[in-house]
Design an enzyme around this catalytic site. Structure first.
Site, short mmCIF file in Angstrom:
data_model
loop_
_atom_site.label_atom_id
_atom_site.label_comp_id
_atom_site.label_asym_id
_atom_site.label_seq_id
_atom_site.Cartn_x
_atom_site.Cartn_y
_atom_site.Cartn_z
N VAL A 159 0.72 -1.20 0.02
CA VAL A 159 -0.20 -0.12 0.08
C VAL A 159 0.83 1.23 0.06
CG1 VAL A 159 -1.74 1.35 1.28
CG2 VAL A 159 -2.00 -1.10 1.07
N ASP B 3 10.32 4.13 6.45
CA ASP B 3 10.33 2.63 6.72
C ASP B 3 11.53 2.28 7.64
OD1 ASP B 3 8.47 0.13 5.29
OD2 ASP B 3 10.43 -0.52 6.40
N THR C 15 -5.59 -1.12 7.15
CA THR C 15 -7.05 -1.43 7.37
C THR C 15 -6.97 -2.04 8.84
OG1 THR C 15 -7.06 -2.61 5.42
CG2 THR C 15 -8.60 -3.47 6.89
N TYR D 69 -30.17 -4.29 -4.68
CA TYR D 69 -31.19 -5.12 -3.94
C TYR D 69 -30.84 -6.01 -3.17
CZ TYR D 69 -36.20 -5.52 -4.35
OH TYR D 69 -37.69 -5.75 -4.11
N CYS E 233 -40.49 -18.88 -1.55
CA CYS E 233 -39.53 -19.40 -2.55
C CYS E 233 -38.04 -19.33 -1.81
CB CYS E 233 -39.41 -18.28 -3.73
SG CYS E 233 -40.70 -18.35 -4.80
N LYS F 98 -37.48 -22.15 1.12
CA LYS F 98 -37.59 -23.78 0.38
C LYS F 98 -36.58 -24.12 -0.27
CE LYS F 98 -40.47 -23.77 -3.03
NZ LYS F 98 -39.66 -24.02 -4.09
N ARG G 293 -46.72 -17.62 4.01
CA ARG G 293 -45.89 -18.75 4.02
C ARG G 293 -44.30 -18.44 4.19
NH1 ARG G 293 -47.28 -21.14 -1.72
NH2 ARG G 293 -47.34 -19.01 -2.17
#
Length: 438
Positions: free
Chosen positions: A11, A30, A124, A256, A268, A271, A331
């Site tokens: 990175v 570094d 991170t 969605y 649906c 099941k 259902r």
């Protein structure tokens, strides 16, 4: 801008090359003298296509240099990017030793620095790390106040190894988590020339966004592999299946089904999940991710119940019973499961659903609801106002628009639990409305 970058791994080195190429004065820092020697000779410390050319350009133009002197780098710059590693511990938690060490070094130098300095965490880190680890160390070592004497921000990276230069230049978005507006403004100025939306959020949100993206990528790989394994076992090419699945941008690859909220249901999804995982098991195909779906779904129903049970109230209004607004299909509705749990624990439950009239429920729909809640007819009430007035806790169960107002203006003396995302903000103004995932 004058920028110091701490940590010259994948990175940090890429950021150093890209920022210096865009005209910024960059000091790479570094603890490894080997890496610093490579940088100062225009050599890349990592294998990354195109990076060495950027580093050579930075060195030749005087825009880039490397050093092991932390203090000198901080004094010579206005903004520091922390890009050190955050490897896993044996227990899975993050190792923050490198982050903590760099923050101490920066803090000690800030103690005597007269001008405002902005610290940007590019590494991170889990939500809460900057607030609970980074800022306390910086404040303690500098004797100064975050957001007043120095700036703090989070800038998660979305770079992929082997395409990192392209990813830097053409990001899907730039996420800035800001402790204060001034810090966000400084960081935004680095990225305004990139053709990508700049999204500014609170620091913890930005921290969580990075993990969510990475876990989502891992989930997609695992999902595709498990589907491929099952497909192969039934004599189908999984690549062909997923190729078609990925062509659906309206549902399969879209926003969605990507909103936090309540459990899935209907005739649906439950099941079909059960059927496919059963077939996988019968063929001795391991599908740990797919097998976890129904357990996770049940857990979300339990979460909703636990929210209700946490209040010292027994009268509950359940607004919505069908698995989604605009249908009378009961259902496998998770709201039926929730109602069953509440009744079983002795709550006084009243149900309103404008699409569910018991006299008109028939066939498999009627068989299902009577097997779950035999006396459901006595719980259904078509008088919306009465259901609200007679309750202490109101559950917003589906997206019937008449329920929305209750999320943002809680009736006096009542509690509202929002399962569908009607609340405009994560917390209501009066503090009496609560979302299941917010």
């Amino acid at each position: 801008m004058r920028i110091s970058i701490f940590g010259l791994g994948y990175v940090g080195a890429v950021c150093a090359g890209c920022l210096s190429a865009r005209g910024h004065e960059v000091v790479g820092v570094d603890i490894s003298s080997t890496k610093i020697d490579l940088i100062n000779n225009g050599k890349s410390p990592i294998v990354e296509p195109g990076l060495e050319e950027l580093l050579q350009k930075g060195i030749s133009t005087g825009k880039l240099r490397g050093t092991t002197d932390f203090a000198e780098a901080i004094r010579a710059t206005d903004l520091s990017m922390i890009c050190v590693g955050t490897p896993s511990k044996k227990n899975g938690d993050l190792e923050l030793d490198y982050i903590e060490s760099v923050c101490r070094e920066i803090g000690y130098v800030l103690r005597d620095k007269a001008t405002r300095h902005t610290i940007v965490v590019r590494s991170t880190v889990l939500p809460g790390t900057v607030a609970n680890v980074v800022i306390p160390i910086l404040e303690d070592c500098s004797g100064k106040k975050a957001g007043v004497d120095f700036g703090v921000a989070v800038n998660p990276e979305f770079l992929r190894e082997s395409t990192a230069i392209k990813d830097y230049d053409l990001p899907p978005m730039t996420v800035i988590g800001e402790f204060d507006k001034a810090s966000g403004d400084v960081l935004q100025s680095l990225y305004e020339e990139l053709d990508a939306p700049i999204i500014r959020k609170d620091i913890a949100v930005a921290e969580m966004i990075k993990y969510t993206c990475n876990v989502w990528h891992a989930t997609k790989v695992t999902f595709a592999n498990e589907i491929g394994n099952i497909a192969k076992a039934v004599g189908v090419d999984g690549r062909e299946v997923m190729d078609v699945v990925c062509q659906d941008k309206a549902l399969n690859l879209s926003q969605y089904y990507m909103r936090p909220g309540f459990a899935f249901g209907g005739s649906c999804l439950p099941k079909d999940v059960r059927a496919l995982t059963y077939r996988a098991g019968s063929l001795d195909v391991e599908a740990p991710l797919l097998n976890s779906l129904m357990r996770s779904n049940t857990s979300q129903v339990q979460n909703a119940f636990d929210m209700v049970a946490s209040y010292d109230a027994r009268k509950v209004a359940l607004l919505g019973l069908s698995f989604k607004a605009g249908t009378d299909d009961l259902r496998e509705s998770p709201l039926v499961e929730l109602a069953e749990m509440l009744i079983g624990k002795g709550f006084d439950l009243s149900i309103f659903d404008s699409n569910v009239e018991y006299a008109r429920v028939h066939g498999a729909n009627k068989d299902y609801i009577e097997s779950k809640i035999p006396h459901v007819s006595s719980l259904l009430n078509s008088d919306f106002d009465q259901v609200i007035n007679d309750s202490d806790v109101i559950i917003l169960g589906n997206r019937d628009e008449r329920f929305r107002a209750l999320a943002n203006k809680t009736p006096e003396g009542k509690r509202v639990i929002d399962l569908v995302g009607f609340m405009a903000n994560a917390t209501s103004e009066d503090g009496r409305a609560e979302g299941i995932c917010w």
